[in-house]
Design an enzyme around this catalytic site. Structure first.
Site, PDB file in Angstrom:
ATOM      1  N   GLU A   1     -44.347 -27.837  37.841  1.00  0.00           N
ATOM      2  CA  GLU A   1     -45.671 -27.411  38.317  1.00  0.00           C
ATOM      3  C   GLU A   1     -45.917 -25.942  38.053  1.00  0.00           C
ATOM      4  O   GLU A   1     -45.031 -25.103  38.247  1.00  0.00           O
ATOM      5  CB  GLU A   1     -45.824 -27.666  39.817  1.00  0.00           C
ATOM      6  CG  GLU A   1     -47.216 -27.319  40.337  1.00  0.00           C
ATOM      7  CD  GLU A   1     -47.307 -27.369  41.851  1.00  0.00           C
ATOM      8  OE1 GLU A   1     -46.763 -28.319  42.439  1.00  0.00           O
ATOM      9  OE2 GLU A   1     -47.898 -26.453  42.444  1.00  0.00           O
TER      10      GLU A   1
ATOM     11  N   GLU B   1     -41.336 -28.282  46.502  1.00  0.00           N
ATOM     12  CA  GLU B   1     -41.145 -26.955  47.120  1.00  0.00           C
ATOM     13  C   GLU B   1     -40.423 -27.038  48.468  1.00  0.00           C
ATOM     14  O   GLU B   1     -40.980 -26.710  49.520  1.00  0.00           O
ATOM     15  CB  GLU B   1     -42.489 -26.236  47.240  1.00  0.00           C
ATOM     16  CG  GLU B   1     -43.119 -26.005  45.873  1.00  0.00           C
ATOM     17  CD  GLU B   1     -44.405 -25.199  45.921  1.00  0.00           C
ATOM     18  OE1 GLU B   1     -44.970 -24.995  47.014  1.00  0.00           O
ATOM     19  OE2 GLU B   1     -44.865 -24.777  44.834  1.00  0.00           O
TER      20      GLU B   1
END
Length: 487
Positions: free
Chosen positions: A338, A235
Site C-alpha cells: 500500500e 498496519e
C-alpha cells in the site's frame, strides 16, 4: 480536467520498432537492426504533452569505455535477481461506490485504463476483508457477538465491490493476482464498542478470527474470484482513527503459527500465500526477524509486505531495511502492499511531486528485491473519498461524481511506465547509474524484451548513455520526467 487516459495507446506494447505516419499516428514497423537491438523510448514529462508518449527510435552501437564526465546507466543482463509478480492497486468500497456512480462509458474507460492491454495493464489487485476507512461506513460480515460465525455473509460486498472486481478480472489481459487484508476484527473480538482506534484481538477469539479468514476466502471464491493470498493485518503497529488492530511481532507470529496457518491448511486453503507485517519499512526488520526466525511460523509465510508511510513525520524512506530483510531471508519475498499520497486537495491533482514519489519508490523498492507493487485506491471522488473518518487522499484517477468525468493525475502515467511494460515472471536485471542525477531499474521479460526505466526528478534535462552488454546508445531525458526504454 478531462484527460484521455491513453498515450496514443494504439501502439503495440512491445514492438521492437515503430514509426509515425504523416498524420502522426503510430504504426507497427518491421524494421530491425542486424543485431535486433532497436530501442523504443516512452516518455512522460512535466513540461510538455508527453504522457507515456512514444518517441524516436534509438539504435545501439559498440560501446566505448565511458568517461567520468559522462552520465551512464549500466545494465548487465547476465546478473538476474527476483522474479516479478506484478503491479496494481486496490478496489476498496470507496473505489467501488464511486465507480457505481459513473456513466457506463466512463466505467468502461476506467476499467480499461487500469486493466486493459491498451491501458497500463495492472496484474495485481488488493481488497479489504470487510470495512476500512475508505468506505461510507464501518461494517463486518457477521452479527455482533457471533463467535461461531453462523451469520457470516458477504452480501454487503455484492452491491458495489464484487461487481467492480469481477469487471476488472474479466478485462485484465493477464490473470490478476488477487489478495485481501483485514483492518480490524469485529469489535466484540477486541472487547470494544467499535473497530476504530486500535485495540487488540482477545485470545479467546483467536480461533474465531482465523475461521473468519477462511470463510471470506471461500465466499469470494464461490463468487468466481480466486484468492491468491492475504495479509494478516493491515498496519499492525498503528492506532488509527479508523479500523485498526495492534499486534506485537510475537503476537502476530503466534496467531499465524498456532491459529491462522493451521486453520487455512485444515480448510483446504493451505495453498494461499500469507504475507506478514503489511506496514512501513521502519520496523520491517524486527517483524521479519521475529516471525521468520521461528521455523514453525516461517513455514506458513510467503513474504513480507510493506507500506511507504514511514515518511509521515518528515523522515526518509528506509530502503536499506528492505535490502536487509531480503539478504537475511532470501527464500521469502518482499511485496509493497500500500501507498498513496495523503492530505488531499483538488488543486493537487496535477502536482508532479506526487508522481515522483511513486517513481522513486518503485525503482528503489524493486532494486531492493521487491517482487510486486500495489497502489492504494484505484479510484476516488472529487473530494478524495468517500472515507467515513475524513481521511481523504489522492488516487491515480479521480472521478467528479457531479459531472461523471475522470481526472487522470501524473501518478497514473508514472505507474504505467512500469506496469505496462514489465510483465509477470520477468527477472530484474543488474542496473546501476554513474551519477545520482537519475535513478533506474531494469527487467527482462519472458519474451526476451528488456525494459529499463529511468527517472529524472531534476529541473534540467539529462543526457545519458545506456550501456548494455558491450552495446551503447545515447539519449536525453527531459527535466522532471520518466522514461521507459524497451529493447
Amino acid at each position: 480536467m478531462k484527460k484521455t487516459y491513453l498515450l496514443g495507446l494504439s501502439l503495440l506494447l512491445f514492438a521492437c520498432s515503430t514509426e509515425r505516419t504523416e498524420d502522426n499516428t503510430i504504426k507497427e514497423s518491421s524494421e530491425f537492426s542486424a543485431e535486433g537491438k532497436i530501442i523504443t523510448v516512452y516518455t512522460t514529462s512535466k513540461d510538455g504533452e508527453n504522457k507515456l508518449s512514444i518517441g524516436d527510435q534509438l539504435a545501439f552501437s559498440q560501446a566505448n569505455q565511458p568517461l567520468e564526465t559522462e552520465i551512464a546507466v549500466f545494465v548487465n543482463p547476465t546478473k538476474k535477481f527476483q522474479t516479478f509478480l506484478g503491479i496494481g492497486g486496490a478496489i476498496t468500497d470507496a473505489s467501488a461506490e464511486v465507480f457505481a456512480q459513473l456513466p457506463e462509458d466512463k466505467q468502461e474507460e476506467l476499467i480499461n485504463a487500469y486493466f486493459g492491454s491498451d491501458g497500463i495493464d495492472y496484474t495485481l489487485l488488493r481488497t479489504t476483508i470487510h470495512s476500512c476507512d475508505f468506505a461510507s461506513g464501518s461494517y463486518t460480515y457477521i452479527e455482533e457477538g457471533d463467535k461461531d460465525l453462523n451469520s457470516f455473509s458477504i452480501e454487503h460486498d455484492q452491491q458495489y465491490r464484487i461487481p467492480m472486481i469481477k469487471k476488472a478480472m474479466a478485462n485484465a489481459s493477464d490473470t490478476l493476482v488477487f489478495y485481501a487484508s483485514p483492518w480490524s476484527p469485529p469489535a466484540f473480538m477486541k472487547g470494544r464498542e467499535n473497530m476504530l482506534q486500535g485495540g487488540k484481538l482477545l485470545p479467546e477469539y483467536y480461533q474465531s478470527w482465523a475461521n473468519y479468514y477462511a470463510k471470506f476466502i471461500k465466499a469470494y471464491e464461490a463468487e468466481g474470484m480466486p484468492i491468491w493470498g492475504l495479509t494478516i493485518q493491515n498496519e499492525p503497529m498503528a492506532v488509527q482513527t479508523w479500523e485498526s488492530c495492534i499486534y506485537t511481532a510475537e503476537e502476530e507470529r503466534d496467531f499465524l503459527k498456532n491459529y491462522l496457518g493451521p486453520t487455512l491448511a485444515k480448510e483446504g486453503l493451505g495453498d494461499k500465500n500469507i504475507v506478514v507485517w503489511d506496514h512501513n519499512r521502519d520496523l520491517i526488520s524486527h517483524r521479519a526477524n521475529t516471525i521468520l526466525g521461528d521455523p514453525d511460523a516461517a513455514k506458513y509465510v510467503w513474504g513480507v509486505g510493506f507500506h511507504w508511510y514511514e515518511t509521515w513525520a518528515g523522515g526518509q524512506p528506509m530502503w536499506d531495511n528492505l535490502r536487509n530483510v531480503k539478504e537475511s531471508f532470501p527464500d521469502k519475498e518482499l511485496l509493497f502492499t500500500e501507498g498513496c499520497v495523503e492530505s488531499f486537495s483538488q488543486d493537487g491533482y496535477q502536482r508532479w511531486t506526487n508522481a515522483e514519489r511513486y517513481g522513486r519508490s518503485m525503482i528503489k523498492d524493486f532494486n531492493c528485491g521487491t517482487v510486486g507493487w500495489t497502489d492504494w485506491n484505484i479510484l476516488l471522488d472529487q473530494n478524495g473519498g468517500p472515507n467515513h473518518v475524513g481521511n481523504f487522499c489522492f488516487a491515480p484517477i479521480h472521478a467528479d461524481t457531479n459531472t461523471g468525468e475522470l481526472i487522470y493525475t501524473p501518478s497514473y502515467y508514472y505507474i504505467g511506465h512500469f506496469s505496462k511494460f514489465i510483465r509477470p515472471e520477468a527477472k530484474r536485471i543488474s542496473t546501476t547509474v554513474s551519477r545520482s542525477t537519475i535513478i533506474s531499474t531494469s527487467f527482462l521479460n519472458e519474451d526476451d524484451k528488456m525494459v529499463t526505466v529511468v527517472m529524472n526528478d531534476k529541473d534540467e534535462p539529462v543526457t545519458y548513455k545506456l550501456i548494455v552488454d558491450g552495446w551503447e546508445t545515447e539519449t536525453t531525458i527531459p527535466a522532471r520526467s520518466m522514461q521507459t526504454l524497451v529493447y
